[in-house]
Design a protein around this motif. Sequence first.
Motif: not given
Lengths: 280, 282
Positions: A164-165, A168-169, A173, A201-205, B95-97, B127-133
């Motif tokens: 689900k996460t 949405s990401v 995007m 944009v980068t999403t890190h899991f 971004i996370f909804g 715990g999930v990280v998104t970096v946007c530039k």
Amino acid sequence: MKFRAKIVDAACLNHFTRVSNMIAKLAKTCTLRISPDKLNFILSDKLANGGVSMWCELEQENFFSEFQMEGVSAENNEIYLELTSENLSRALKTAQNARALKIKLTNKHFPCLTVSVELLSVSSSSRIVTHDIPIKVIPRKLWKDLQEPVVPHPDVSIYLPVLKTMKSVVEKMRNISNHLVIEANLNGDLNLKIETELVCVTTHFKDLGNPPLASENASQDRNPEQMAEVHLDIRKLLQFLVGQQVNPTKALCNIVSNKMVHFDLLHEDVSLQYFIPALS
Amino acid sequence: MPLLTQHIQDENDQYSLVASLDNVRNLSTILKAIHFREHATCFATKNGIKVTVENAKCVQANAFIQAGIFQEFTVQEESVTFRINLTVLLDCLSIFGSNPMPGTLTALRMCYQGYGYPLMLFLEEGGVVTVCKINTQEPEETLDFDFCSTNVINKIILQSEGLREAFSELDMTSEVLQITMSPNKPYFRLSTFGNAGSSHLDYPKDSDLMEAFHCNQTQVNRYKISLLKPSTKALVLSCKVSIRTDNRGFLSLQYMIRNEDGQICFVEYYCCPDEEVPESES
């Protein structure tokens, strides 16, 4: 060629409906392969259409209380049908709270998969709703294009995060870019990246975990930090994610650098393999 | 000073703007209220951030997010200005909804190094990280409506629900929305002149929805409906709206918006009148 099957158990019926809904979201038309102990939903897109392929497999005895089939011949005891997957899921929509569901191969002016639903009613008399889904029977000589895909040897294999996460990401995007990079390493990291003139944009899991390596595996020598990456058409990835309504019991992502990404999902006893080729 | 804090302190020094929020929706909701054009200009001072969107040199929307809304807010220079693609910014912030599961919050840290640098967003959820530039652009001169409270002729404060239905059902075939404000009847009237005929909506001055009524002089002004319609976005989020007109017929709509933490933010729309109303009609 004969096929008839019946579901009476409510849980099995629900599960089968969920599977068919998922297939409808993943593929517009698909091939249904019927063999004595298995059902397969198959998609194998031509490269020109994006080259996505899907292989969904379920054991018939986990769903059906009765199951009789006779293939095209004794040595080729299988049936391959092409159908519009939404027709099946729409037919099953009426089957909620049904007492029983029957699926039968029929010929009513043209070949059909006939789905009859026995519904409960307030009075003791029961009602039966019948859907005739037009199908095409796939001739024997085309079967070779519809065989189980060979799973390529991945550079990195990693468990997927909560879908689900991820969905949405990827949805957000998609608003910004048409391409996406998916990359992962053997240290449990998976990144989704997009890059346009305007924005990166980068999403890190993190800490997703990697399945134990098969022995004599070449990637054993791989630096755990090193990323394997694939460029994808973001719509293809989104379509896969939108199709996943229920969290699977197991979800694995296999990356073959710059070639393809392979998703390997298990929903209780239904397995789904989904392949998205890399953009060249 | 512990090593980690020291490190963050040093990092902060190189940024001209640093802002952190525990709940990103406290920012994204307000920005959605002014999202009717692709680009926005951001001004940050020690008091907070003002985000401005304009259209056709006739309408301007400002969102104010005061420093107190943020858990951390530092501006190194007197003021920091940049232009940004608001559509992209909003996609990044959500971004996370857009409708998160209850109980989960997305935290935000926003940094800007200065002219020519991108706006950096760090978002975290579970715990999930998104970096946007996001690349910033040359700031453009924004309009000065010179709307001064001493020149205000008429002022009405309404509970937003009183205006919500009227605005969502505006006859869009009408080119203009005519606003009448008067110390005498009809006090406050909204009129449209569409294909299917004219419509007038009157609010009595002693209505429960009317929180304040200060009208000194009868004014009838027309505003392009296409320019005012976007303010519906702010209206649906707000609890109160203040409607003011000045001696030139300029309109100011101020929306009071309460965020998820109960804090108050303001969104303001300015619009210039469409044309002089011909003598015969008024």
